[in-house]
Design a protein around this motif. Sequence first.
Motif, PDB file in Angstrom:
ATOM      1  N   VAL A 181      47.114  35.704  39.116  1.00 54.97           N
ATOM      2  CA  VAL A 181      46.614  35.863  37.755  1.00 54.97           C
ATOM      3  C   VAL A 181      47.181  37.138  37.148  1.00 54.97           C
ATOM      4  O   VAL A 181      47.351  38.145  37.833  1.00 54.97           O
ATOM      5  N   SER A 182      47.525  37.060  35.873  1.00 54.78           N
ATOM      6  CA  SER A 182      48.008  38.283  35.226  1.00 54.78           C
ATOM      7  C   SER A 182      46.975  38.717  34.195  1.00 54.78           C
ATOM      8  O   SER A 182      46.238  37.892  33.654  1.00 54.78           O
ATOM      9  N   THR A 183      46.917  40.007  33.948  1.00 54.76           N
ATOM     10  CA  THR A 183      45.975  40.498  32.951  1.00 54.76           C
ATOM     11  C   THR A 183      46.403  41.864  32.432  1.00 54.76           C
ATOM     12  O   THR A 183      46.990  42.654  33.160  1.00 54.76           O
ATOM     13  N   ILE A 205      45.437  31.911  44.176  1.00 51.92           N
ATOM     14  CA  ILE A 205      45.447  32.180  42.738  1.00 51.92           C
ATOM     15  C   ILE A 205      46.299  33.406  42.440  1.00 51.92           C
ATOM     16  O   ILE A 205      46.152  34.442  43.084  1.00 51.92           O
ATOM     17  N   GLY A 211      46.537  39.727  41.703  1.00 50.24           N
ATOM     18  CA  GLY A 211      46.576  40.113  40.295  1.00 50.24           C
ATOM     19  C   GLY A 211      47.879  40.794  39.923  1.00 50.24           C
ATOM     20  O   GLY A 211      48.412  41.593  40.693  1.00 50.24           O
ATOM     21  N   TRP A 246      35.860  35.283  35.825  1.00 49.50           N
ATOM     22  CA  TRP A 246      36.222  35.847  37.127  1.00 49.50           C
ATOM     23  C   TRP A 246      35.306  35.328  38.230  1.00 49.50           C
ATOM     24  O   TRP A 246      35.729  35.145  39.370  1.00 49.50           O
ATOM     25  N   CYS A 291      40.516  41.586  42.190  1.00 45.75           N
ATOM     26  CA  CYS A 291      41.524  40.845  42.946  1.00 45.75           C
ATOM     27  C   CYS A 291      41.560  41.330  44.391  1.00 45.75           C
ATOM     28  O   CYS A 291      41.109  42.428  44.710  1.00 45.75           O
ATOM     29  N   LEU A 307      41.360  25.875  32.082  1.00 42.76           N
ATOM     30  CA  LEU A 307      41.259  26.030  33.534  1.00 42.76           C
ATOM     31  C   LEU A 307      40.940  24.681  34.185  1.00 42.76           C
ATOM     32  O   LEU A 307      41.535  24.308  35.196  1.00 42.76           O
ATOM     33  N   LEU A 319      47.728  31.686  36.505  1.00 43.44           N
ATOM     34  CA  LEU A 319      46.990  31.931  35.267  1.00 43.44           C
ATOM     35  C   LEU A 319      47.596  33.110  34.529  1.00 43.44           C
ATOM     36  O   LEU A 319      47.589  34.237  35.016  1.00 43.44           O
ATOM     37  N   ASP A 320      48.146  32.832  33.354  1.00 45.00           N
ATOM     38  CA  ASP A 320      48.796  33.883  32.580  1.00 45.00           C
ATOM     39  C   ASP A 320      47.809  34.438  31.549  1.00 45.00           C
ATOM     40  O   ASP A 320      47.488  33.766  30.571  1.00 45.00           O
ATOM     41  N   PRO A 342      44.525  34.846  31.405  1.00 45.26           N
ATOM     42  CA  PRO A 342      43.496  33.860  31.036  1.00 45.26           C
ATOM     43  C   PRO A 342      42.355  34.460  30.225  1.00 45.26           C
ATOM     44  O   PRO A 342      41.704  33.745  29.471  1.00 45.26           O
ATOM     45  N   LEU A 382      36.820  32.172  39.269  1.00 42.36           N
ATOM     46  CA  LEU A 382      38.001  32.350  40.110  1.00 42.36           C
ATOM     47  C   LEU A 382      37.574  32.642  41.547  1.00 42.36           C
ATOM     48  O   LEU A 382      38.169  32.144  42.500  1.00 42.36           O
TER      49      LEU A 382
END
Lengths: 309, 367
Positions: A185-187, A183, A31, A170, A196, A141, A154-155, A157, A173
């Motif tokens: 992923v940013s959030t 994976i 993450g 999630w 994560c 996705l 995943l930007d 998402p 994922l």
Amino acid sequence: MLEFKNISKSYEGQEALKDISFDVKKGELFGLIGPDGAGKSTLFRILTTVLLADNGTALFNGHDVVDDYKYVRKNVGYMPGKFSLYQDLSVKENLNFFATIFGTSIKENYDLIKDIYQQLEPFENRRAGALSGGMKQKLALSCALIHKPMVLVLDEPTFGVDAVSRKEFWDMLKSLKAKGVTIIVSTPYMDEASLCDRVALIQKGKILQIDTPKGITDSFEKILYTIKTNKIYESLKVLNDIPEVSNAFSFGQIIHVYAENELNIEKVNNILRENGIEDPKIELGEATIEDCFMDLMVSQNLEEDGVAE
Amino acid sequence: MKQFFAFIKKEFYHIFRDQRTLLVLFGMPIAQLLLFGYAITTEVSNANIAVFNQSPGQFSNQLINELKSSDFFRVSANVHSKEELEKVFRTDQAKIAIVIPPKFEEGFYNREAQIQLIADGSDPNLATILSSSANAIIMKWMMKKSGNALPVESITTGVRWHYNPSLKSVLMFVPGVITIILMLVSAMLTSISIAREKELGTIEILFVSPLKPGIIIIGKVVPFIILSIFNAVFILVMAWIIFDIPVNGSIVLLLLESLLFIITALSLGVLISTVSNSQQMALMLSLFGLMLPVILLSGFIFPISNMPLPLQVISNIIPAKFYLIIIKGIMLKGVGIMYIWKETLVLVFMSVLMIVLSIKKFKIRLQ
């Protein structure tokens, strides 16, 4: 699986990324946590070969993302921050299109997207533009997954998606991770960080800390108190004036107070009461990722101010 | 190859699901052709003429009837004094007046008869057309009266309009409309459709896919080539059915030349899209960068030879100018490739230049 080495990037003199280095292991759910404008999207665009870094290199399964961009483009599944499917094409047409341009078919990789796509199947003939936010994310996705990528990028998402859909997302994922997909992923949502395997806290183009979620919360060295009150704004003002308090932030209806040493709860209580704040409830608390982030952010800001002076 | 067809299929979905694109594609040719064919016309019919007959009699009445019976004029006022005539012009009841002097009947026998034509000069073009038309009718009547035996001492010039004997303006406009439509559909719609992918961010996932940039460009362009050719044929058929305008030369040659011009326009559209990031910008660039020059500087409305030198020079970089020469040649004069190879070469050169430029400018990344 992914390696970033000293990546820097600036837009028109503004530094978006400053000397970023980290790596993501095979099969990891990694993450990238940070507020808007921290540089998450820029980093992802460099990784997915659509942007060039000013300095530094990034390796994708050992392949350089600049020299060997064709390899990366074949093997990455990318979901940009903005909903980037064709709104005037139906769910099925979108999926078919992306399957075909990656040289595969829905049938071939159906088992990978089955769990996600099954929820979309009732709306198969609806235009993508007419879907709800959560549905759009599921479709995006599915489209990013249809060619069985090694790495899923995943930007944000779950940005702007309701809580139920976020949780579902999630869960998906997690099951993808179980199938061996790496994976990243940013959030902007700190509460998602704990889901994560490892996270990087990023702010103003700099990485503040990289660790497992537990490692990050464990590294929080200050003592945390939570205060329940109905006068958030006034309390914050009072609390930040107490010399023993390093910082106080509001987390919705609760105030989090960080202190280097133990506080005299009775004393704080009295100070609050003196300032007209009735019935504050002070308790010792467990630090969350967000607390760590807030604390690190403040020290980074102080450092920068120091440099500026 | 499968990827390529999937891309083209997607493009057709975009085109047929967007009402604005459909309107430009199919509504505009019809609207423009009808507008230029019927409304914007330089032909004169049923023009109002005022009559000031100071010598009523056999000959003057015959002359007036001759004017009336032509398609050109309609007698809108009979006046009896100079002041009244003045009023007719001021109130716009007539654009031209015929004044028959008191001694007309008498003079007719002595071959000394005079007639005055007064035209409203505030619209010089119209005045010229009206007065020459009236003149022609009067001359014709006189010849009939004198038993076709022309007065020995007079020389009359007989003018014949080659390639467009009845001076139908629609004959001029059909090639012009085809030029505009092809330019607009090809360049504007392509540039907008590429800019849309940029604006909506879908270009990002196209980049992050094994699709080659060449496939993306060709995939964008091919649907518009097909639709443009279809459009050209559609306009030609419409011109033939509604306005009775045939293609005098080879239709195959005409379509091949049109294909060449479409490719020129498409490469221009791709070039425009490489510099614009939004649909709005692509639209503005193609509208002001292409439409106005095509209409004003291609020779469609204003003859290039009448322009000041700098504009004449500028007109040489406008592809539409050369296509207009080609299409007029084939449609109206029925010429073959031998007469238009120079213009064809210019278009080929322009296309190659722009395709090379667009491929160089088309990026495989966002910046």
